[in-house]
Scaffold this motif. Structure first.
Motif, PDB file in Angstrom:
ATOM      1  N   PHE A 358       0.844  -1.194   0.000  1.00  0.00           N
ATOM      2  CA  PHE A 358       0.000   0.000   0.000  1.00  0.00           C
ATOM      3  C   PHE A 358       0.880   1.245   0.000  1.00  0.00           C
ATOM      4  O   PHE A 358       1.835   1.332   0.753  1.00  0.00           O
ATOM      5  CB  PHE A 358      -0.906  -0.011   1.234  1.00  0.00           C
ATOM      6  CG  PHE A 358      -2.090   0.902   1.080  1.00  0.00           C
ATOM      7  CD1 PHE A 358      -3.187   0.512   0.340  1.00  0.00           C
ATOM      8  CD2 PHE A 358      -2.091   2.158   1.663  1.00  0.00           C
ATOM      9  CE1 PHE A 358      -4.280   1.357   0.182  1.00  0.00           C
ATOM     10  CE2 PHE A 358      -3.181   3.011   1.502  1.00  0.00           C
ATOM     11  CZ  PHE A 358      -4.279   2.599   0.768  1.00  0.00           C
ATOM     12  N   PRO A 359       0.575   2.185  -0.883  1.00  0.00           N
ATOM     13  CA  PRO A 359       1.454   3.356  -0.963  1.00  0.00           C
ATOM     14  C   PRO A 359       1.320   4.246   0.275  1.00  0.00           C
ATOM     15  O   PRO A 359       0.351   4.147   1.022  1.00  0.00           O
ATOM     16  CB  PRO A 359       0.952   4.081  -2.205  1.00  0.00           C
ATOM     17  CG  PRO A 359      -0.459   3.652  -2.361  1.00  0.00           C
ATOM     18  CD  PRO A 359      -0.549   2.261  -1.825  1.00  0.00           C
ATOM     19  N   ASN A 360       2.293   5.067   0.426  1.00  0.00           N
ATOM     20  CA  ASN A 360       2.283   6.014   1.542  1.00  0.00           C
ATOM     21  C   ASN A 360       1.278   7.120   1.245  1.00  0.00           C
ATOM     22  O   ASN A 360       1.477   7.936   0.342  1.00  0.00           O
ATOM     23  CB  ASN A 360       3.691   6.599   1.709  1.00  0.00           C
ATOM     24  CG  ASN A 360       3.762   7.530   2.896  1.00  0.00           C
ATOM     25  OD1 ASN A 360       2.789   7.708   3.633  1.00  0.00           O
ATOM     26  ND2 ASN A 360       4.924   8.135   3.092  1.00  0.00           N
ATOM     27  N   MET A 361       0.194   7.130   1.990  1.00  0.00           N
ATOM     28  CA  MET A 361      -0.858   8.117   1.742  1.00  0.00           C
ATOM     29  C   MET A 361      -0.896   9.190   2.833  1.00  0.00           C
ATOM     30  O   MET A 361      -1.793  10.048   2.820  1.00  0.00           O
ATOM     31  CB  MET A 361      -2.223   7.414   1.676  1.00  0.00           C
ATOM     32  CG  MET A 361      -2.360   6.404   0.553  1.00  0.00           C
ATOM     33  SD  MET A 361      -2.291   7.153  -1.082  1.00  0.00           S
ATOM     34  CE  MET A 361      -3.898   7.957  -1.128  1.00  0.00           C
ATOM     35  N   ILE A 362       0.033   9.116   3.758  1.00  0.00           N
ATOM     36  CA  ILE A 362       0.011  10.060   4.876  1.00  0.00           C
ATOM     37  C   ILE A 362       0.085  11.493   4.353  1.00  0.00           C
ATOM     38  O   ILE A 362       0.928  11.817   3.516  1.00  0.00           O
ATOM     39  CB  ILE A 362       1.192   9.795   5.836  1.00  0.00           C
ATOM     40  CG1 ILE A 362       1.106   8.392   6.421  1.00  0.00           C
ATOM     41  CG2 ILE A 362       1.244  10.850   6.954  1.00  0.00           C
ATOM     42  CD1 ILE A 362      -0.115   8.138   7.269  1.00  0.00           C
ATOM     43  N   GLY A 363      -0.801  12.338   4.850  1.00  0.00           N
ATOM     44  CA  GLY A 363      -0.760  13.759   4.509  1.00  0.00           C
ATOM     45  C   GLY A 363      -1.366  14.097   3.163  1.00  0.00           C
ATOM     46  O   GLY A 363      -1.340  15.241   2.736  1.00  0.00           O
ATOM     47  N   VAL A 364      -1.918  13.094   2.452  1.00  0.00           N
ATOM     48  CA  VAL A 364      -2.475  13.368   1.134  1.00  0.00           C
ATOM     49  C   VAL A 364      -3.828  14.083   1.290  1.00  0.00           C
ATOM     50  O   VAL A 364      -4.698  13.617   2.003  1.00  0.00           O
ATOM     51  CB  VAL A 364      -2.647  12.044   0.345  1.00  0.00           C
ATOM     52  CG1 VAL A 364      -3.442  12.275  -0.934  1.00  0.00           C
ATOM     53  CG2 VAL A 364      -1.286  11.440   0.037  1.00  0.00           C
ATOM     54  N   GLN A 365      -3.937  15.239   0.640  1.00  0.00           N
ATOM     55  CA  GLN A 365      -5.198  16.006   0.664  1.00  0.00           C
ATOM     56  C   GLN A 365      -5.970  15.635  -0.599  1.00  0.00           C
ATOM     57  O   GLN A 365      -5.644  16.108  -1.682  1.00  0.00           O
ATOM     58  CB  GLN A 365      -4.910  17.512   0.667  1.00  0.00           C
ATOM     59  CG  GLN A 365      -4.014  17.977   1.801  1.00  0.00           C
ATOM     60  CD  GLN A 365      -4.713  17.915   3.147  1.00  0.00           C
ATOM     61  OE1 GLN A 365      -5.885  18.260   3.258  1.00  0.00           O
ATOM     62  NE2 GLN A 365      -3.987  17.456   4.167  1.00  0.00           N
ATOM     63  N   THR A 382     -10.579   7.541  -0.388  1.00  0.00           N
ATOM     64  CA  THR A 382      -9.143   7.623  -0.128  1.00  0.00           C
ATOM     65  C   THR A 382      -8.886   7.142   1.287  1.00  0.00           C
ATOM     66  O   THR A 382      -9.581   7.551   2.218  1.00  0.00           O
ATOM     67  CB  THR A 382      -8.652   9.068  -0.311  1.00  0.00           C
ATOM     68  OG1 THR A 382      -8.943   9.458  -1.648  1.00  0.00           O
ATOM     69  CG2 THR A 382      -7.157   9.170  -0.065  1.00  0.00           C
ATOM     70  N   MET A 383      -7.899   6.261   1.426  1.00  0.00           N
ATOM     71  CA  MET A 383      -7.626   5.700   2.747  1.00  0.00           C
ATOM     72  C   MET A 383      -6.188   5.977   3.126  1.00  0.00           C
ATOM     73  O   MET A 383      -5.319   6.109   2.276  1.00  0.00           O
ATOM     74  CB  MET A 383      -7.847   4.181   2.726  1.00  0.00           C
ATOM     75  CG  MET A 383      -9.279   3.793   2.463  1.00  0.00           C
ATOM     76  SD  MET A 383      -9.553   2.031   2.737  1.00  0.00           S
ATOM     77  CE  MET A 383      -8.518   1.305   1.479  1.00  0.00           C
ATOM     78  N   GLY A 384      -5.955   6.001   4.403  1.00  0.00           N
ATOM     79  CA  GLY A 384      -4.587   6.023   4.916  1.00  0.00           C
ATOM     80  C   GLY A 384      -3.949   7.387   4.979  1.00  0.00           C
ATOM     81  O   GLY A 384      -2.779   7.497   5.323  1.00  0.00           O
ATOM     82  N   GLY A 387      -3.183   7.715   8.451  1.00  0.00           N
ATOM     83  CA  GLY A 387      -2.702   6.500   9.095  1.00  0.00           C
ATOM     84  C   GLY A 387      -3.716   5.387   8.960  1.00  0.00           C
ATOM     85  O   GLY A 387      -4.660   5.490   8.167  1.00  0.00           O
TER      86      GLY A 387
END
Lengths: 467, 478
Positions: A358-365, A382-384, A387
């Motif tokens: 799973f890609p790093n989605m932290i902080g994605v707006q 959108t997930m993650g 966190g």
């Protein structure tokens, strides 16, 4: 949780009482002979070398010949271990020998509610039941192979004649499907050991063909514990939506277990205030060492798989690293009530079926992206981006549909909130009074004012905290 | 004296005119059209109309306007083409031409009047001569010529009917193509929306600092290409629409307004009775009937050439000469002696042309059989292909998408994989439409073949059939 593979502590106790009765009757029958044997050989400490013919005697232990002592009795000679989520293997005494029967077979095993898989274990369990015996016991273990492949059993850490070591090809012939082999030896040491397949190890151990082998001291040096818990650590790769561990996996394990159970499937340890608690932890995971951390206590590391650590050398720890192929025993007195976590401190090891692709989605707006994608994929969100904490709960509540037979990033319900951990997590529950010994006493009720909570405005003002 | 010559001449002309009058054909600008109309109607069940009107396009009748408003289906488009296509109107004028040729062939050569005079230099009376002659053997040749021309006229009618059927085929295939193009455009928009979403996702991931510039650039490239695919699909829709406009003879507002009732190509039909394809194609072939008329014409031509080679012309007439004051009437008779050219070359040529016509007919039979088999196989092949997409690949892609969504929900795969799965599902849809389109092209080919005309080898002609060279090289007869 307490389904086919599990036995409630009461069941276990009932069983142990039965086993003890069987043992003691055998002992009674053979008491004269046993007494004679003790008389002739004396009660030596079998784990200490008695042969002095070798120059480096203290380092080079001779294994044979050793005296065989009368079969040790549970309750009398030792406090039986509690193997959470499992049981000890029944035995009987035949002519002074403790006789066990292991049946290697395929087992449908539940790792935690929501995840079952076809594994390889013994006697209907994964892992196999704990073999429990006493230093000086003569043990005879029959191994019947009901697996589709050949197998063998290695008695990991035990000192025994070479031909009993169970390494297929090297010290014995492979046990072919349908065959039953006999292993027999005298236990010369005490401590926390293991048994596991030593044929096509990668496959058979990855599928669960392992178990604990506990040898109690005949005459313990220290006080006997009130609670003696035993755990076997292992790791698995079970792709989300599949139902068989993948033995070909080399690095990316996604299920980490205490006694083949992942939290929230792990049965807690229950102890009474003031109990002397021993926890034995053995590890035959494929690739991972596990730093096991116990909350709320300092403990002494009392044993390695090599034997007892002299009291003067025992270290005080809050975490103990159990490397692959090792066992460690810790002890402490349960003097602080509460629900205390015991877990591996590797963060990915307290996560069930995490998706490392799973890609790093932290902080994605994501803005209006969700709405746009929903016109193509109605179920999309959108997930993650903050966190994964909420994720397990979403799946558990059915709000997010996951593949059947999977527990991706699932944790378990806690008394305050959802517990966002899975895998190598279990709980030590210390209570002033235990209504039912070894039964989960439920959540701890904290005395007033002893739970962290939201700071009041008054607190903040008083202490000059500006937020 | 001259008066005594007139009755004779008058008799000759009158007799010839009488004979010709029995056999000569009246000029009828619409001759042959009812037969063509009937041939077309019994084969496609639709009406054709010959509206000899002004050169410029006539306004679209209200009935057609009404059809255009409600959204076109394939049958409507064919019917409109049959009523409005100006090329068909041009085609029907060939009937007039052929009929004029037939009339021409049935007419006698006109009699020739010959006047002469002589002026004596030494003085005296002016000599006057008067003659009237007529190719009398024309009376014999005219029925023969007419039989050749009749066979040619029949051939023309059959070929025109076949070409009308080809316009039906062109309209059907253009309609299927346009439907498919419209649907492709819809799907291309979806792919573009998918890649736009994934590139947008990577952009916000890049903004959050989570992915490389390289990842963003790769996604932008995919999204950019998907946009180009939309443009290409738009061009294709525009082209197929205009192709239909040409075929349906639509212009002005009517050409802009219409839409298709459904952008979805229908599912393949139940397989036709494949056993009788070949015999039915042979039985109903207008091409073959036309080729047979050419054989008839060529055979008649041989007979004509054989006789006219011996006696190309026999001129019978009368003349009067005034010798002094007296008229001397008398008959004339001119006959060429077939000493060198007794028509042997022309007969040989006509015979060769007859053999050629027969061989071409045989070749056509072989051709029709083969095309019937290959069209049948193509039809069932594309039918299976379309069903395989519908029953196997599309559901599997749907399942992959569903399972990917579950894996995504389980955070085992990322959103980009999910969007890729969506894209692949759409691409499977594109391939399904391609298979359907191929099926309907083959269906139109087979329908044309069973209606009586060989389908053009090129499945999607770029120009009207009338501008194309005949696929079967019929010989041109005199």
């Amino acid at each position: 949780m307490k389904k086919t593979n599990d036995t409630t502590p009461i069941d276990r106790r009932t069983f142990l009482a039965g086993a003890a009765a069987l043992g003691s009757s055998a002992v009674l029958l053979r008491s004269a002979q046993a007494a004679d044997q003790v008389h002739r050989h004396g009660l030596e400490r079998p784990h200490e070398p008695t042969t002095t013919t070798l120059k480096n005697a203290p380092l080079l232990e001779r294994i044979d010949p050793k005296p065989t002592l009368p079969p040790g009795e549970p309750g009398k000679d030792y406090t039986p271990v509690i193997t959470p989520n499992s049981i000890s293997l029944p035995w009987k005494i035949v002519n002074g020998v403790k006789v066990y029967h292991l049946i290697a077979q395929e087992v449908e095993h539940e790792f935690a509610p929501g995840l079952k898989a076809s594994c390889w274990g013994y006697n209907g369990r994964v892992h196999g039941p704990t073999i429990e015996a006493v230093e000086g016991d003569r043990v005879r273990i029959y191994v019947t192979n009901k697996l589709p492949s050949g197998t063998s059993v290695h008695w990991h850490g035990l000192l025994l004649p070479n031909g009993m070591d169970g390494v297929a090809g090297l010290t014995q012939r492979v046990i072919q499907p349908g065959e039953t082999f006999r292993y027999e030896f005298t236990l010369r040491q005490h401590g926390t050991y293991m048994y596991h397949s030593h044929h096509d190890e990668m496959t058979q151990m990855a599928l669960g063909a392992i178990g604990l082998f506990i040898v109690h001291p005949r005459r313990p040096r220290e006080e006997r514990p009130d609670r003696d818990f035993a755990f076997m650590l292992s790791e698995w790769r079970i792709d989300v939506g599949t139902s068989r561990p993948n033995p070909n996996e080399m690095t990316n394990f996604n299920i980490f277990t205490f006694n083949a159970k992942a939290f929230p499937g792990t049965e807690p340890m229950a102890a009474q205030l003031g109990d002397r608690v021993r926890i034995r932890i053995a590890n035959v995971a494929a690739m991972s060492h596990h730093p096991i951390h116990l909350h709320g206590y300092r403990f002494r590391v009392t044993e390695t798989d090599g034997g007892q650590i002299p009291q003067s050398a025992q270290q005080m720890e809050t975490s103990v690293l159990v490397a692959i192929g090792q066992s460690r025993t810790i002890e402490f007195v349960a003097e602080e009530p509460g629900d205390w976590a015991m877990h591996c401190h590797m963060t990915h090891h307290v996560m069930n079926q995490m998706g490392d692709q799973f890609p790093n989605m932290i902080g994605v707006q994501s803005g209006d992206l969700d709405a746009r994608v929903q016109s193509l994929l109605p179920g999309y969100m959108t997930m993650g981006s903050e966190g994964m904490a909420e994720h397990g709960l979403h799946i558990e509540s059915g709000h997010t549909q996951a593949p059947p037979n999977s527990i991706p990033m699932r944790g378990g319900p806690g008394p305050f909130d959802y517990i966002t951990m899975g895998g190598l997590l279990t709980l030590l529950k210390v209570r002033e009074h235990l209504a039912h010994e070894n039964l989960d006493p439920g959540w701890y009720r904290h005395p007033k004012g002893t739970v962290a909570s939201r700071a009041s405005r008054e607190d903040l003002r008083r202490d000059g905290i500006h937020v | 004296m001259l008066l005594s010559l007139f009755p004779f001449l008058f008799f000759i002309v009158l007799a010839a005119a009488g004979l010709n009058g029995c056999t000569a054909i009246a000029v009828d600008p619409h001759a042959g059209f009812p037969q063509v109309s009937q041939l077309v109607n019994e084969r496609v069940g639709q009406e054709i109309a010959w509206v000899p009107g002004p050169e410029e396009a006539a306004p679209v009748p209200t009935t057609i306007s009404a059809r255009l408003k409600k959204g076109l289906n394939e049958t409507d488009s064919v019917q409109i083409a049959l009523l409005q296509n100006r090329n068909l109107q041009a085609l029907y004028t060939r009937l007039s031409i052929a009929q004029a040729d037939l009339v021409q062939a049935s007419l006698l050569h006109n009699p020739v009047v010959d006047l002469s005079s002589g002026f004596p230099v030494a003085g005296g009376v002016v000599d006057l001569g008067f003659g009237m002659a007529m190719d009398f053997i024309d009376l014999l040749y005219t029925p023969l010529r007419k039989r050749v021309a009749t066979a040619q006229f029949e051939e023309t009618k059959l070929r025109i009917a076949a070409e009308v059927l080809e316009v039906v085929w062109q309209t059907q295939t253009a309609f299927y193509r346009h439907q498919a193009n419209e649907q492709m455009l819809e799907l291309r928009h979806q792919v573009a929306a998918t890649t736009a979403a994934s590139s947008e996702l990577v952009r916000v991931m890049r903004e959050a600092g989570n992915v490389r510039e390289l990842d963003l650039a790769s996604e932008l490239a995919l999204a950019g290409e998907a946009k180009l695919d939309v443009r290409l699909a738009e061009i294709a829709v525009r082209e197929s629409r205009e192709r239909l406009n040409i075929l349906m003879g639509l212009w002005g507002e009517d050409a802009q307004r219409w839409t298709v009732a459904s952008v979805h190509l229908p599912e393949p039909r139940e397989p036709l009775d494949a056993e009788r394809f070949e015999s039915r194609a042979i039985e109903r072939s207008l091409d073959l009937a036309a080729a047979e008329q050419l054989i008839v014409a060529a055979a008649e031509n041989v007979g004509l050439d054989r006789i006219s080679g011996l006696f190309p012309e026999v001129i019978v007439g009368g003349k009067g000469e005034r010798d002094g004051s007296e008229w001397e009437p008398g008959p004339t008779f001119t006959l060429p002696i077939p000493l060198f050219d007794h028509g042997q070359a022309r007969v040989a040529r006509a015979q060769a042309e007859l053999r050629q016509a027969r061989e071409l007919r045989s070749a056509l039979v072989v051709h029709i059989h083969a095309v019937a088999r290959s069209t049948r196989d193509r039809l069932s092949g594309h039918r299976d292909r379309a069903f395989h997409y519908r029953d196997t690949l599309l559901p599997v892609r749907e399942r992959i998408l569903h399972e990917t969504q579950l894996q995504y929900n389980a955070m085992q795969v990322g959103p980009l994989e999910l969007l890729r799965a969506k894209e692949q599902q759409i691409e499977a849809g594109v391939r399904y439409i391609e298979a359907l389109q191929d099926y309907w092209f083959a269906h139109a080919d087979l329908a044309l073949l069973l209606a009586g005309h060989l389908p053009p080898t090129e499945p999607t002609p770029t120009g009207p059939a009338l501008e194309q060279a005949p696929r079967f090289p019929f010989p041109t007869l005199r």
